[in-house]
Design a protein around this motif. Structure first.
Motif, short mmCIF file in Angstrom:
data_model
loop_
_atom_site.label_atom_id
_atom_site.label_comp_id
_atom_site.label_asym_id
_atom_site.label_seq_id
_atom_site.Cartn_x
_atom_site.Cartn_y
_atom_site.Cartn_z
N ILE A 1 -0.57 6.97 -3.57
CA ILE A 1 0.10 5.69 -3.37
C ILE A 1 0.08 5.36 -1.88
O ILE A 1 0.73 6.02 -1.07
N THR A 2 -0.70 4.33 -1.52
CA THR A 2 -0.89 4.01 -0.10
C THR A 2 0.12 3.00 0.42
O THR A 2 0.34 2.92 1.63
N SER A 3 0.74 2.21 -0.45
CA SER A 3 1.81 1.30 -0.02
C SER A 3 2.60 0.81 -1.23
O SER A 3 2.11 0.85 -2.37
N GLY B 1 0.58 -9.29 -0.20
CA GLY B 1 -0.48 -10.00 0.50
C GLY B 1 -1.63 -9.11 0.91
O GLY B 1 -2.23 -9.30 1.98
N SER B 2 -1.96 -8.14 0.10
CA SER B 2 -2.99 -7.18 0.46
C SER B 2 -4.37 -7.83 0.52
O SER B 2 -4.67 -8.78 -0.19
N PHE B 3 -5.20 -7.32 1.40
CA PHE B 3 -6.60 -7.73 1.50
C PHE B 3 -7.42 -6.51 1.89
O PHE B 3 -6.91 -5.55 2.47
N ARG B 4 -8.71 -6.55 1.57
CA ARG B 4 -9.55 -5.37 1.78
C ARG B 4 -10.23 -5.41 3.14
O ARG B 4 -10.87 -6.41 3.50
N ASP B 5 -10.10 -4.34 3.89
CA ASP B 5 -10.76 -4.20 5.18
C ASP B 5 -12.26 -4.06 4.94
O ASP B 5 -12.69 -3.15 4.22
N PRO B 6 -13.09 -4.95 5.51
CA PRO B 6 -14.53 -4.90 5.24
C PRO B 6 -15.22 -3.64 5.75
O PRO B 6 -16.30 -3.29 5.26
N CYS C 1 -5.44 -3.47 3.13
CA CYS C 1 -4.42 -3.66 4.17
C CYS C 1 -3.26 -4.41 3.51
O CYS C 1 -3.47 -5.45 2.88
N SER C 2 -2.08 -3.88 3.65
CA SER C 2 -0.95 -4.39 2.86
C SER C 2 0.28 -4.58 3.73
O SER C 2 0.48 -3.88 4.72
N GLY C 3 1.11 -5.53 3.32
CA GLY C 3 2.39 -5.73 3.97
C GLY C 3 3.47 -4.84 3.38
O GLY C 3 4.64 -4.97 3.72
N GLY C 4 3.07 -3.91 2.49
CA GLY C 4 4.02 -3.00 1.89
C GLY C 4 4.41 -1.87 2.82
O GLY C 4 3.99 -1.84 3.99
N GLU C 5 5.19 -0.95 2.32
CA GLU C 5 5.67 0.18 3.11
C GLU C 5 5.36 1.48 2.38
O GLU C 5 4.96 1.47 1.20
N PRO C 6 5.49 2.63 3.04
CA PRO C 6 5.24 3.90 2.36
C PRO C 6 6.20 4.13 1.20
O PRO C 6 7.32 3.62 1.20
N LEU C 7 5.76 4.88 0.22
CA LEU C 7 6.63 5.24 -0.89
C LEU C 7 7.75 6.14 -0.40
O LEU C 7 7.53 7.12 0.31
N GLU D 1 3.91 -5.20 -5.90
CA GLU D 1 2.54 -4.76 -5.60
C GLU D 1 2.55 -3.38 -4.96
O GLU D 1 3.13 -3.18 -3.89
N TRP D 2 1.91 -2.45 -5.64
CA TRP D 2 1.66 -1.12 -5.10
C TRP D 2 0.15 -0.97 -4.91
O TRP D 2 -0.63 -1.44 -5.76
#
Length: 217
Positions: free
Chosen positions: A81-83, A90-95, A101-107, A124-125
């Motif tokens: 679990i990365t976030s 609002g996650s998006f994929r780093d090219p 890349c996510s605005g979430g936080e660690p579990l 969103e996880w």
């Protein structure tokens, strides 16, 4: 927090972690990113353990997802679990890294509690390195919406066969939103059981109540 703590909370809340086929793909030109190919690819990606995917935690009273059909995950370890976010992160994929890349936080105990206490719409996880244990459908009885890239016939009034031959045929490939049913979904994933929520319980397409301890025990 360890994997046993997470599984205990998921079991207590009778919750599932799902990655769904997103319906909003009208501009998508890559067939592999539309249903059912996207979910088949997701199974392979999760198994490889290298790349994370956007997922949601759902339970009987909170079934907000990014789509009507998805895969149900069993997380292999806590680092999978990365976030975590109780709303859309609002996650998006780093090219370059291909990681989300996510605005979430660690579990943590706090972020896990927020998922169950503060989620209003979809949470969103971002998750990698997981087993897919079943296919999720929003329901067994109504139509399910998915984005499918397929050959769509296009007809032009008063045009000859020579015109269609010049145009390359009467069809063009495009992505459109279509409706399917749970039986069709089951046929597309013959090696996996089909689950949904019915009367507050996780139930298989065969009508049996699923014991989530088989996943989280």
């Amino acid at each position: 927090m360890n994997i046993e703590d997470l599984n205990k909370e998921l079991l207590m809340n009778e919750a599932l972690i799902v990655h769904c086929s997103c319906c909003g793909k009208a501009a998508e030109k890559n067939q592999s990113r539309t249903f059912p190919h996207d979910l088949r690819n997701a199974i392979d990606v999760l198994d490889s353990g290298n790349i994370d995917l956007s997922c949601s935690v759902i339970w009987a009273q909170h079934q907000h997802t990014f789509g009507d059909v998805g895969v149900i995950l069993k997380v292999r370890d806590i680092d999978s679990i990365t976030s975590v976010s109780f709303s859309d992160s609002g996650s998006f994929r780093d090219p370059e890294t291909q990681m989300l890349c996510s605005g979430g936080e660690p579990l943590s105990d706090s972020s896990l509690a927020d998922t169950f206490e503060k989620s209003l719409m979809h949470n969103e996880w971002t998750i990698k390195n997981s087993d897919v244990v079943a296919i999720y459908v929003k329901n067994f009885s109504d139509e399910l919406s998915v984005s499918k890239y397929d050959l769509l016939e296009v007809h032009y009034p008063n045009k000859s066969d020579d015109f269609y031959e010049l145009m390359g045929g009467k069809g063009t490939f495009c992505t459109e939103l279509i409706n399917i049913n749970s039986n069709q979904v089951e046929e597309m994933f013959p090696g996996l059981p089909l689950w949904s929520f019915v009367d507050g319980k996780v139930v298989s397409s065969k009508g049996n109540v699923v014991s989530l301890s088989s996943i989280y025990g």
